[in-house]
Scaffold this active site. Sequence first.
Site: not given
Ligand code: PLP
Length: 428
Positions: A145, A222, A225, A248, A386
Amino acid sequence: MAAPAREAAAPAPAPAPVPAPAPVLDVERVRKDFPILSRTVHGRPLVYLDSAASAQCPRPVMRAVEDYCMQSHANVHRGVHLLSQEATAAYEGARDRVRRFLNARSTREILFVRGTTEAINLVAQSYARPRFGPGDEILITGLEHHANIVPWQMVRDQTGCSLAVAPIDRRGELPLNEFFKRLTPRTRLVAVAHVSNALGTILPVEEIVSAAHARGIPVLIDGAQAVSHRAVDVRALDCDFYAFSGHKLYGPTGIGVLYGREALLAEMPPWQGGGDMILTVTFERTTYNELPWKFEAGTPNMSGAVGLAAAIDYVEGLGLDAIGAHEQRLLEEATAELQRIAGLTIIGTAAHKASVISFTLEGIHPHDLGTILDSEGVAVRTGHHCAMPVMEFFGVPATARASFACYNTREEVHRLSAALHRAREVFR
Ligand code: PLP
């Protein structure tokens, strides 16, 4: 003649252990906890298939936030009055709830942040930036992401270090031999997704961590998900940093967590300055607070932390195994149904996937597809999610993505595929 002695009967082999049946979720009961699911969209019952972007909040989370606001809200840490003490207890209690959720050793390792994005930026600016320079490398993968790409590019531009990317394959898997090849004496940090938001791929993070650690390289995961689909144990994973977002995980927005190994956090400078992260301040110098508060400048998101703790109670109450098994059944059913639609291509066909299914439908731009599905009451996400490098790798500008959560049903999978069949008709 005496009858030959009978051989002693061999002991019967021990029966193979029968795997415990996957626990079953009472989805109809679960759905009652989510008032938003009973609304209509364009005159049709809502089918919410966008939980990978943001999951809906159950009543217990809303109630916990409301109770906090109605009974105990005040600023934390510095107040002697009762409300401030209650607010502090609620906030720090939430931290301990997160600690137990992740099985971290200490609450000193649990930092509240706004979300995964802020957590990764914190590590980038406070861990990587002061340490790295030309000749050093940060290793990520091709399915990240943007939140796990851009902060490292910023560090690269600030320090002169470089960013290496381990490639994915056409199924959206990470070939480990390619990944391991890129673990070199230059590698100073590995930062990988636990689960890809665009493809659903579950990465073999245990193997990644152990290979990196064998070379003395710390690993950030990270987990945005991952945490809503499976139990995460940072001690068993042995990772150095783990990031996730409350929204999430059926919690509120604006709250998230960075787990960090205490020894690393202790060495890192604060990343933002202000109230709460200090012990003493004069115009000449400041001494910093202890962990974890050293990294929490300013008034924190108390109600968010309380809501996150309630969300953790909620998912653990349902059972993450039960949630994961239910979502896998929906994923299998959706995959089978979508594969029967002419012109539909599933993007991301890894052997191990979380409940995310990205796809394109020939002749229909994903945004148009999203609009048609919306008119049928079916909410999916369309776009690059993203993860523009993933889209580029698969040669598509965008995909439509359906993601399944604890409250989705088989009937909703059928509504999705019926709506896709209708879209096919419209664009025929
Ligand atoms: N990393 C992953 C794999 C994500 O799916 C997301 C959000 O969709 C993020 C990071 C970023 O999360 P946030 O926008 O809640 O900071």
